[in-house]
Design an enzyme around this catalytic site. Structure first.
Site, PDB file in Angstrom:
ATOM      1  CB  ALA A  45      -0.933  -0.005   1.214  1.00 29.47           C
ATOM      2  CD  GLU A  46       4.991   4.089   3.582  1.00 26.61           C
ATOM      3  OE1 GLU A  46       5.650   5.124   3.717  1.00 26.61           O
ATOM      4  OE2 GLU A  46       4.820   3.262   4.496  1.00 26.61           O
ATOM      5  CD  GLU A  47       7.281   0.962  -3.942  1.00 22.87           C
ATOM      6  OE1 GLU A  47       7.901   1.122  -5.011  1.00 22.87           O
ATOM      7  OE2 GLU A  47       7.764   1.283  -2.844  1.00 22.87           O
ATOM      8  CB  SER A  50       5.245   6.266  -2.099  1.00 25.43           C
ATOM      9  OG  SER A  50       5.098   6.205  -0.706  1.00 25.43           O
TER      10      SER A  50
END
Length: 121
Positions: A45-47, A50
């Site tokens: 999710a963060e990848e 971002s």
């Protein structure tokens, strides 16, 4: 080597309005009970968030994660995950993205990722 490369995350589509990533589930990503480690969903999710946030910024700025909330709905033990990130809010200093992770048509997790926009050093 980046964490995304190490885990095997593959970029399918990247824009300022949508990011799609895939991740084959391997034994290395499973916790001792044979299901996907929950942290993998958060990394995916963060990848995705971002990459989407960066796609909206000029070269003088970067986006850095400041908060993530992940809800796990289904266990996964094999196959390929698909993460789709879309922006919920895009401001001058923050962005918030919603990331849905699916195994085929089944929703396996949902994350909300908030990023701070900063000047590149």
């Amino acid at each position: 080597m980046s964490l995304a490369n190490y885990l095997g995350i593959r970029q399918q589509e990247i824009s300022g309005s949508k990011v799609i990533l895939t991740l084959p589930v391997t034994e290395n990503l499973l916790q001792p009970f044979g299901i996907l480690h929950g942290g993998v969903n958060a990394v995916l999710a963060e990848e995705a968030a971002s990459l989407g946030a960066l796609a909206r910024l000029d070269k003088a700025h970067v986006a850095v994660g400041v908060d993530i909330s992940t809800h796990h709905f289904r266990p996964v033990s094999s196959g390929t995950l698909t993460a789709t990130a879309t922006p919920d809010f895009v401001g001058r200093t923050t962005q918030t993205w919603r990331v849905e992770v699916r195994m085929g048509s089944k929703l396996t997790s949902v994350s909300t990722v908030t990023l701070a926009v900063r000047e590149r050093r």
